[in-house]
Design a protein around this motif. Sequence first.
Motif, mmCIF file in Angstrom:
data_model
loop_
_atom_site.group_PDB
_atom_site.id
_atom_site.type_symbol
_atom_site.label_atom_id
_atom_site.label_comp_id
_atom_site.label_asym_id
_atom_site.label_seq_id
_atom_site.Cartn_x
_atom_site.Cartn_y
_atom_site.Cartn_z
ATOM 1 N N ALA A 121 0.515 -1.395 0.121
ATOM 2 C CA ALA A 121 0.527 -0.185 -0.160
ATOM 3 C C ALA A 121 0.923 1.059 0.432
ATOM 4 N N PRO A 122 0.314 2.172 -0.772
ATOM 5 C CA PRO A 122 1.384 3.560 -0.899
ATOM 6 C C PRO A 122 1.009 4.102 0.431
ATOM 7 N N PRO A 123 2.031 5.587 0.828
ATOM 8 C CA PRO A 123 1.795 5.729 2.245
ATOM 9 C C PRO A 123 0.280 6.373 1.989
ATOM 10 N N ALA A 124 -0.624 6.690 3.196
ATOM 11 C CA ALA A 124 -1.146 7.145 2.977
ATOM 12 C C ALA A 124 -2.001 7.375 4.899
ATOM 13 N N HIS A 125 -2.991 8.325 4.953
ATOM 14 C CA HIS A 125 -3.190 8.295 6.227
ATOM 15 C C HIS A 125 -3.583 7.095 7.116
ATOM 16 N N LEU A 244 -21.326 2.709 6.267
ATOM 17 C CA LEU A 244 -20.307 2.532 6.686
ATOM 18 C C LEU A 244 -19.150 2.243 5.219
ATOM 19 N N ILE A 245 -18.497 4.121 5.499
ATOM 20 C CA ILE A 245 -17.630 4.128 4.509
ATOM 21 C C ILE A 245 -16.360 4.273 5.518
ATOM 22 N N ARG A 246 -15.222 2.972 5.178
ATOM 23 C CA ARG A 246 -13.902 3.102 5.744
ATOM 24 C C ARG A 246 -12.991 2.359 5.098
ATOM 25 N N GLN A 247 -11.311 3.243 5.342
ATOM 26 C CA GLN A 247 -10.337 2.332 4.917
ATOM 27 C C GLN A 247 -10.514 3.161 3.505
ATOM 28 N N ASN A 248 -10.744 3.678 2.727
ATOM 29 C CA ASN A 248 -10.758 3.678 1.617
ATOM 30 C C ASN A 248 -9.617 5.476 0.798
ATOM 31 N N ARG A 249 -9.205 5.301 0.241
ATOM 32 C CA ARG A 249 -8.782 6.641 -0.803
ATOM 33 C C ARG A 249 -9.644 6.995 -1.976
ATOM 34 N N ILE A 250 -9.830 8.191 -1.883
ATOM 35 C CA ILE A 250 -11.432 9.147 -2.510
ATOM 36 C C ILE A 250 -10.697 10.005 -3.153
ATOM 37 N N THR A 270 -14.604 6.293 8.458
ATOM 38 C CA THR A 270 -13.766 7.138 8.865
ATOM 39 C C THR A 270 -12.642 5.817 8.393
ATOM 40 N N GLN A 271 -11.110 6.797 8.717
ATOM 41 C CA GLN A 271 -10.373 6.151 8.407
ATOM 42 C C GLN A 271 -10.208 6.345 6.745
ATOM 43 N N ILE A 297 -18.363 11.823 11.593
ATOM 44 C CA ILE A 297 -16.854 11.792 9.866
ATOM 45 C C ILE A 297 -15.759 11.775 10.903
ATOM 46 N N VAL A 298 -14.868 10.549 11.497
ATOM 47 C CA VAL A 298 -13.988 10.304 12.497
ATOM 48 C C VAL A 298 -12.561 9.848 11.171
#
Length: 680
Positions: A121-125, A244-250, A270-271, A297-298
Amino acid sequence: MRSLFLAPIALLGVSAIAQAQIPVESGYQITVNSNLDEQQPDTALTLREAIALANGTLTYESLSPAEQALVRPSAAGGTQIGFDLPPGETTIALSELLPAVTAADVTIDGTTQAGYDPSVAPPAHVAVPTPIVSLTPAAGAEVFRGLMISGDRVTVRGLSIYGFSAASRATQTTPPADIFISNAPPPADASPLSPPVRFFDYEAELAPADVRIEQNWLGLPPTGEIPDQTSTFGVSVFNAVNPLIRQNRIEYHEGSGIITSVRAQGLQVTQNTILSNGLAGMPDAIRLEGEITDAAIVDNLLCGNDGSGIFMFKPTGAATIRDNIIQFNGRRFERAAVYVMGQAHQITDNFIGYQPGAGVAVTAFPLSDRNIIRNNRFAALDGLSIDLNYAHNVQVQDFQQGDGPNPPRNSRYRREDTGNAAINAPQFNASTFALVGDQVSLNGRADPGSEVDLYQVSAAGSYRPLAKLLTTVPVTEQGTFSAVVALPAGTAISAIATDPRYGTSEPSALATVAAADGSVPVLLSQPVNAPSCLPPVVQQPPLVEPPEPIRLRVPRNIHFALDRADISTASAEVLSRIAAVLLEYPFLTVEIQGHTDPRASVAYNQALSDRRAKSARDYLLRQGVAAERMRIVPLGESQRATTGSSRIDYARDRRVEFIFEDTRGLDIIFESQETDLQPE
């Protein structure tokens, strides 16, 4: 996971599987092994066929024996759709809309594809593994939506979905999106003769519940580059309960990364890493409308988007916004980082910074109060950290960006015409407070019944943003507060008041900590970090000696044809030189100023200058320059390059100028050029 899908086939053989009785009620385990977009009995099973099987609109018996071999009973209940696409054929190009997923308990799982590595995985939050399976429109096809979800407990995981948009046309189109969630998707095209969308068709009882969107790349292909055709929205929650929308790149959407409409009750976001959205339409990373009761929104990164990080428009119900990093937004529009409408929202523990506008703006109309804004950290704002708008300031920029400090409340009617019921900002009893030893005693006045949060403020930003929470103290019945804190001399401080009946106030005027002898030393400011949405955010060490100014021969402008905003071949060569410099020196930022000649109305020229600046920005974006390093400023005809009226004069006016800034505070040398001049 791939072997789990295929092992029973190897054990039973094709003929045995073909004869198996698989009632649709028990659900299927389906393996998609073809990237074609078709539905017919043959040797391959497509995603379109898999969704139809899950919905019950395609029967197991109608499949060919080879297709039946890719379907088996679900051991876990529901239907799991996995992938075993051939290498090099992992992009599914849609020629038309897929059927909506109407069945309950369906999982579409791209992580089952051979080659998927959860550790890559590329660097991300929050790192999101690189997907293998992609979903995008076929070349030349207009496909409004990637996946439409209408069933309860549907999960979409591990896919790359991008390129879903609609061409401009005279009739209206309902929201195109990578993923669209609603009980009954409205028609893709809605002409004036179409039946209106009736909101009672989208009641909570009909809304799909517990939809999960996780670990996807939305808006970008697995290469991570901006696609040739960008999607309109990322996730459109038209009508849903507890999505639930979680751990996506958008990333890279023309409009918002996430947008709600009729209902997003219980929404959890989240995330996620939500970057570079709003490139051509609604500019905000997350736009909240409709019923959003219990939304949260967390722990998201909202960075480099063209408008606000979070923008609320007449929502019903309250949302919680906490532990997010909201920075370097407002690249195209001057807006607050968080723009609030409605009542009782909780905005806490966020980092909010580097915004051409306020940190949090609370609108005056419609009535918006009881919004709690506490324990946030702010940095480098072109407005107040918290701005409560006053209803008499009714221009668009007032409502979206903030209208500056309010006077003390002088009438009971101010409770109704100002955000958060016009709760007063605290007032210090003095502009300086002297140290006694290493501590300072602070005191002042605030609305009785409130609590006061004392903050150390930053040196950067027009209004000295609230940088660090020092302490919280109660306000007495007489309207006074006091606190003792340890601070160095020269520190500037501010305060906000919060009353749960009304909400949180704007920041107070500043006070300064003086030395025991009354002197106020000047504290050295920290150097500014280069704009970046990549983690980790590491503070640069103090500079011992200023580095030498950069001396570069960098073009500072490009030119345009009459009434055009497209980039010519000659201008593209100039832009490539600019991109090369920006990529070589990551501490440089650029303001992209659009200009026109004077031969049209002011409004038309303003819009044209915006299109020109946007075209230049989008070119640099495709060259790899990060969105957070660029800001668009359309100036229309207000700053001509010349005062003449010849063809050459007007050609010089039709330009975009690049105003470079070294974030270390140094000068950069640049030059004008006319190699791409386009006279009429």
